[in-house]
Design a protein around this motif. Sequence first.
Motif, short mmCIF file in Angstrom:
data_model
loop_
_atom_site.label_atom_id
_atom_site.label_comp_id
_atom_site.label_asym_id
_atom_site.label_seq_id
_atom_site.Cartn_x
_atom_site.Cartn_y
_atom_site.Cartn_z
N LEU A 58 -2.42 0.03 3.91
CA LEU A 58 -1.89 0.93 2.79
C LEU A 58 -0.80 1.15 3.00
O LEU A 58 -0.31 0.55 4.34
CB LEU A 58 -3.20 1.91 3.38
N GLY A 77 0.27 5.58 1.05
CA GLY A 77 -1.29 5.26 0.38
C GLY A 77 -0.86 4.40 -0.72
O GLY A 77 -2.82 4.50 -1.29
N ASN A 78 -0.55 3.59 -0.41
CA ASN A 78 -0.09 2.60 -1.81
C ASN A 78 -0.84 0.87 -1.65
O ASN A 78 -0.80 0.86 -0.29
CB ASN A 78 0.84 1.88 -2.31
N ILE A 79 -1.94 0.29 -1.95
CA ILE A 79 -2.18 -1.17 -1.57
C ILE A 79 -1.30 -1.78 -1.82
O ILE A 79 -1.13 -2.38 -2.74
CB ILE A 79 -3.71 -0.57 -2.66
N THR A 89 -5.98 -6.29 -0.01
CA THR A 89 -7.61 -5.78 -0.12
C THR A 89 -7.99 -7.89 0.24
O THR A 89 -7.35 -8.32 -0.27
CB THR A 89 -7.95 -5.38 -1.06
N ASN A 145 -2.43 3.63 -5.99
CA ASN A 145 -2.44 4.58 -5.15
C ASN A 145 -3.37 4.68 -4.86
O ASN A 145 -4.74 5.02 -5.83
CB ASN A 145 -1.48 5.73 -5.13
N PHE A 146 -4.36 4.64 -3.62
CA PHE A 146 -5.97 4.48 -3.44
C PHE A 146 -6.13 5.84 -3.62
O PHE A 146 -7.72 5.62 -4.33
CB PHE A 146 -5.78 3.95 -1.45
N TYR A 199 1.75 0.19 8.26
CA TYR A 199 0.19 -0.28 7.53
C TYR A 199 -0.66 0.71 8.06
O TYR A 199 -0.85 0.38 8.76
CB TYR A 199 0.19 -1.31 7.32
#
Length: 351
Positions: A133, A137-139, A142, A161-162, A219
Amino acid sequence: MQTTQLVFDVIDKISYPVILLEENEKKEWSESYINQAMGTVLKRKSADKEKKVDLTDSEISLKKLIDKYNEQEHRDSYTLHDVDIFDGVYNVHFNHNQKQLLIIFMQIPTKELFNNITFNDFSGACNSIMIVLDSGGNIVDTNEYFSNLVKMKKELVLGKNFFETFMPTYIDKLSPYLNDILTKDSYSQHFVTPLKDSNGKNYRINWQVSKIIKGEQTYVIAVGSDITKFIEENSDLKLKLTSIKVGFDYFPLAIGYMNASGKFITTNPRFKEMFHIEDSDEKIMFDQIAPLVKHQSFEKTKEYLGLIKEMSYNIKYDDKGKEVNLKVDIRLLASKKASSNFYIVVVQKIN
């Protein structure tokens, strides 16, 4: 247009910063040429060439990199990967030809910054979630297992946004955790949260959370284990979820957290078993683990990671008459205060 002029124009206007140094009689490097991109990252104005000016932060970083080059033995041509410099992360290529040194900086796009993180290799080996993130809070990245769990393609997951997407009813409760991780020197936390997939199905995830700084951007790296079935099948486990050891103890690879002095402040059972560490040895130094220090001392490791941030190597050693091959990954989670630096050591056996 002559070929030499054409080549010069291409290099001068290429997007990669380029600098050419020449060795003088004192065996010192002096600047011979920089292209336009290098002038931009050094924040250098044309007038600076005509008068003495104070070094910019970028020029200081460049000087430290060159000094580091001078201190080490090296081939005529080689590349340093994931170098944190010029407010970004670069692969830096050196080409040494007699008395000239050409340095090319190739910036790594944000979406590729985490390609080499050890946890990316887990998607095909075990049921472990890995997400990265940004400070909002954005991914950013992954692994495949997370995409499969939430039943969304990776390209649709990135940028979301997670908390809003996968934990919408817990945003107010979890946001302080994110702020705490970003603002404090406490780099590692463990906690359990719900997770909702794209079809509305809920899971219970045990998270191991740390932070990493790349290109002066912070991050958050979260590695999770799906413990939904364990909770459903074993009511006793519910009482144990308050312990930060849950998940960490059962992590599929050997992991140790090490402080700035080279002391392992915590290790999981796989780490203790691999290096025959007694439970009574609550705090053990890096240099006390024979296979690790035989390859390289903590001081050398710390010096190397101060520039590169991440390192990976293989070691072989005799363990009670049996040859063991290990892959060791060490990542520095740098702090503004060197005394607060934190290291994650991940070890796995290889064939």
